[in-house]
Design an enzyme around this catalytic site. Structure first.
Site, PDB file in Angstrom:
ATOM      1  N   ASP A 192       4.274   0.699  12.180  1.00 42.09           N
ATOM      2  CA  ASP A 192       3.307   0.118  11.688  1.00 42.09           C
ATOM      3  C   ASP A 192       2.930  -1.189  12.195  1.00 42.09           C
ATOM      4  O   ASP A 192       1.859  -1.579  12.090  1.00 42.09           O
ATOM      5  CB  ASP A 192       3.225   0.208  10.036  1.00 42.09           C
ATOM      6  CG  ASP A 192       2.930   1.562   9.486  1.00 42.09           C
ATOM      7  OD1 ASP A 192       2.646   2.576  10.245  1.00 42.09           O
ATOM      8  OD2 ASP A 192       3.431   1.730   8.381  1.00 42.09           O
ATOM      9  N   CYS A 215      -4.484  13.116  12.804  1.00 43.13           N
ATOM     10  CA  CYS A 215      -5.301  11.979  12.654  1.00 43.13           C
ATOM     11  C   CYS A 215      -5.465  11.083  13.753  1.00 43.13           C
ATOM     12  O   CYS A 215      -4.633  11.497  14.848  1.00 43.13           O
ATOM     13  CB  CYS A 215      -4.924  11.107  11.494  1.00 43.13           C
ATOM     14  SG  CYS A 215      -3.547  10.124  11.658  1.00 43.13           S
ATOM     15  N   ARG A 274       0.247  14.997  12.729  1.00 42.75           N
ATOM     16  CA  ARG A 274       1.036  14.653  11.737  1.00 42.75           C
ATOM     17  C   ARG A 274       1.381  15.961  10.719  1.00 42.75           C
ATOM     18  O   ARG A 274       0.580  16.315   9.928  1.00 42.75           O
ATOM     19  CB  ARG A 274       0.456  13.573  10.810  1.00 42.75           C
ATOM     20  CG  ARG A 274      -0.092  12.557  11.816  1.00 42.75           C
ATOM     21  CD  ARG A 274      -0.670  11.027  10.982  1.00 42.75           C
ATOM     22  NE  ARG A 274       0.498  10.720  10.167  1.00 42.75           N
ATOM     23  CZ  ARG A 274       0.128   9.572   9.189  1.00 42.75           C
ATOM     24  NH1 ARG A 274      -1.096   9.102   9.199  1.00 42.75           N
ATOM     25  NH2 ARG A 274       0.971   9.142   8.273  1.00 42.75           N
ATOM     26  N   ARG A 306      -8.659  -0.094   4.534  1.00 44.83           N
ATOM     27  CA  ARG A 306      -7.543   0.741   3.933  1.00 44.83           C
ATOM     28  C   ARG A 306      -6.293   0.151   3.465  1.00 44.83           C
ATOM     29  O   ARG A 306      -5.723   0.611   2.679  1.00 44.83           O
ATOM     30  CB  ARG A 306      -7.455   2.039   4.922  1.00 44.83           C
ATOM     31  CG  ARG A 306      -8.667   2.965   5.138  1.00 44.83           C
ATOM     32  CD  ARG A 306      -8.112   3.996   6.157  1.00 44.83           C
ATOM     33  NE  ARG A 306      -7.087   4.600   5.396  1.00 44.83           N
ATOM     34  CZ  ARG A 306      -6.032   5.380   6.234  1.00 44.83           C
ATOM     35  NH1 ARG A 306      -6.361   5.654   7.536  1.00 44.83           N
ATOM     36  NH2 ARG A 306      -4.869   5.811   5.791  1.00 44.83           N
ATOM     37  N   LYS A 316       0.755  -1.261  -0.032  1.00 39.57           N
ATOM     38  CA  LYS A 316      -0.017  -0.010  -0.010  1.00 39.57           C
ATOM     39  C   LYS A 316       0.860   1.285  -0.015  1.00 39.57           C
ATOM     40  O   LYS A 316       0.662   2.210  -0.637  1.00 39.57           O
ATOM     41  CB  LYS A 316      -0.951   0.047   1.212  1.00 39.57           C
ATOM     42  CG  LYS A 316      -1.511   1.329   1.422  1.00 39.57           C
ATOM     43  CD  LYS A 316      -2.471   1.457   2.538  1.00 39.57           C
ATOM     44  CE  LYS A 316      -1.673   1.587   3.909  1.00 39.57           C
ATOM     45  NZ  LYS A 316      -1.587   3.086   4.140  1.00 39.57           N
ATOM     46  N   ASN A 317       1.746   1.267   0.897  1.00 39.20           N
ATOM     47  CA  ASN A 317       2.426   2.678   1.195  1.00 39.20           C
ATOM     48  C   ASN A 317       3.665   2.734   0.085  1.00 39.20           C
ATOM     49  O   ASN A 317       4.035   3.661  -0.271  1.00 39.20           O
ATOM     50  CB  ASN A 317       3.198   2.694   2.592  1.00 39.20           C
ATOM     51  CG  ASN A 317       2.254   2.702   3.566  1.00 39.20           C
ATOM     52  OD1 ASN A 317       1.042   3.156   3.401  1.00 39.20           O
ATOM     53  ND2 ASN A 317       2.591   2.730   4.795  1.00 39.20           N
TER      54      ASN A 317
END
Ligand code: EPZ
Length: 442
Positions: free
Chosen positions: A315, A118, A123, A407, A22-23
């Site tokens: 993460d 968030c 952030r 997500r 994803k990232n």
């Protein structure tokens, strides 16, 4: 709104295939704004909400795209007029701040909504904007938007490490802007994450010369002002596997295996996790692109800090915490990247876990028996933590609001189901009503 219902205690066995990162995909998708040619991206995790949202943002910025069933995306920018990424879209996903660099480089200006804070903490984006200024852009904040202008960007030396270390998306954003600058840009204090290398690989594929990605000093030879006849080529590019999904399934295997084979991954990108698993007594066999983990009843306690790559990734802090609930003693987990990223902690207590927070750390007294509970997912990786706890907790667990999970994890209920877990995704009408009431109040 969907939720997961998990009946814990089933042993996981078999193999699971890792999706594209994803990232690694998100900044690459925004980099496509730099090119005028057709682009074919393979191994994109197209089912993820963040990927779909990025494609919608790109469409609003003049790109046309098709998603193919094999997980590839064809994309071409056909209209370079728009320079605005608006609040509605950017506020849903922080990575969309990565429009800033390519819009400035290709279109000379950008108006990108500030992503805001968030649920994992503050952030800021001042390192991104400072980087653009160093390349000669005029940047101001106006009505919640970053407004940047630069008829010409000029290469420069840019330092991108902040109070919490280097910025991952900031490094990629500045790399994209530097691609359209005149002369050489050197990024010092750059993030070394593999996702930065994925973006560098894509920029190389469209014709930019970059060296040093994966180290703290990256050198980019700018192409000069893009547009008109001076444009960057299209390309075919493959997104690497997701190292965080890899780590999550390894931890799931440690918690609830049996024997789980994680396939299609890059073991070297998870070396901090592999060393930790060895230290706490979880057996893992390392292959070329596979990792085989065997489940354990309990683990040795740890004292570990989440730090920038190649250290243990923030993460995976949540998923690791679920495993440390099985510790034979007291563990200390400190998050030095996002010191407030502990939303999962109070939810883990609902399972019976004994945890408390002290500053940027969680102190976990391992060994308390976990029993199924109704818990609420509050962000992507916190959700993964709760699912993992549900796999080992006795009885029925409900994880509500799993849209957060979607997500970043493709078909997690199916992937876990193939391994033998009892996980069902069901439509949660009750949560919908609660959410409606919250919205009416707000
Ligand atoms: C990326 O976010 C990832 N997101 C995050 O993954 C990941 O947790 C994070 O890197 C750290 O590894 C994507 O790639 C889309 P940072 P990013 O800028 O780049 C501070 C997930 O779950 N900082 O490297 O936004 C910041 O507050 C997500 O998949 C500044 O001080 O993170 C943090 O403490 C969540 N000023 C630290 O640096 C700035 O201008 C690292 O943040 C920017 C950041």
């Amino acid at each position: 709104m969907d939720k997961f219902v998990i009946h814990g205690g089933r042993k996981l066995n078999g193999s699971v295939r890792i999706s594209g990162s994803k990232n690694g995909s998100l900044p690459v998708l925004f980099s496509t704004l730099l090119s005028d040619g057709p682009i074919h991206l393979s191994n994109i995790p197209t089912e993820l909400r963040d990927i779909r949202l990025s494609l919608e943002i790109l469409q609003s910025l003049g790109a046309e795209y098709q998603i193919h069933p094999d997980g590839s995306v064809k994309l071409e920018v056909t209209d370079s007029a728009s320079t605005t990424a608006d609040y509605e879209q950017v506020s849903k996903m922080r990575a969309s701040i990565c429009c800033l660099g390519p819009l400035l480089a290709r279109r000379g200006e950008a108006r990108v909504s500030l992503p805001g804070g968030c649920s994992i903490g503050d952030r800021p984006v001042e390192l991104h904007t400072r980087g653009m200024e160093a390349l000669g852009a005029e940047v101001r904040i106006e009505s919640g938007y970053v407004v940047a202008k630069a008829p010409r960007l000029r290469g420069n030396t840019v330092y991108l490490s902040g109070p919490m270390g280097p910025t991952v998306l900031g490094t990629q954003n500045v790399m994209m802007a530097a691609a359209g600058a005149e002369g050489v840009t050197v990024i010092e204090g750059a993030a070394c994450e593999p996702e930065v290398q994925a973006t560098a690989g894509f920029l190389r594929a469209i014709g930019i010369v970059i060296e040093g990605d994966g180290t703290p000093v990256i050198r980019i030879e700018g192409h000069g002002r893009l547009g008109g006849d001076s444009c960057l080529a299209g390309c075919d590019y493959e997104i690497p596997p997701d190292r965080i999904e890899t780590g999550t399934y390894l931890l799931a295997g440690a918690i609830a295996g049996g024997e789980v084979v994680v396939e299609g991954c890059r073991p070297s990108e998870n070396s901090a996790l592999l060393h930790l698993l060895e230290r706490i007594g979880v057996p893992v066999e390392v292959g070329e692109s596979t990792l085989t983990v065997r489940g354990v009843e309990s683990v040795n306690p740890v004292d570990i800090a989440m730090l920038p790559y190649p250290a243990f990734p923030t993460d995976l802090q949540g998923p690791l915490m679920a495993l440390m609930c099985l510790g034979r003693g007291v563990s200390l987990i400190t998050d030095k990247v996002f010191p407030d990223r502990f939303n999962h902690l109070s939810e883990l207590r609902r399972f019976g876990a004994r945890i408390r927070k002290e500053g940027p750390s969680a102190i976990i007294e391992g060994g308390a028996p976990l029993s199924g509970a109704t818990v609420m997912a509050s962000d992507l990786r916190a959700s993964a933590c709760l699912v993992l706890a549900g796999l080992v907790a006795e009885g029925r667990t409900e994880v509500t609001r799993i849209y957060h999970l979607e997500r970043g994890y493709e078909r997690m209920e199916q992937k876990l189901g193939q391994l033998g877990a009892d996980v069902e995704k069901i439509d949660d009408k009750m949560a919908e009503k609660i959410d409606d009431r919250e919205m009416a109040r707000g």
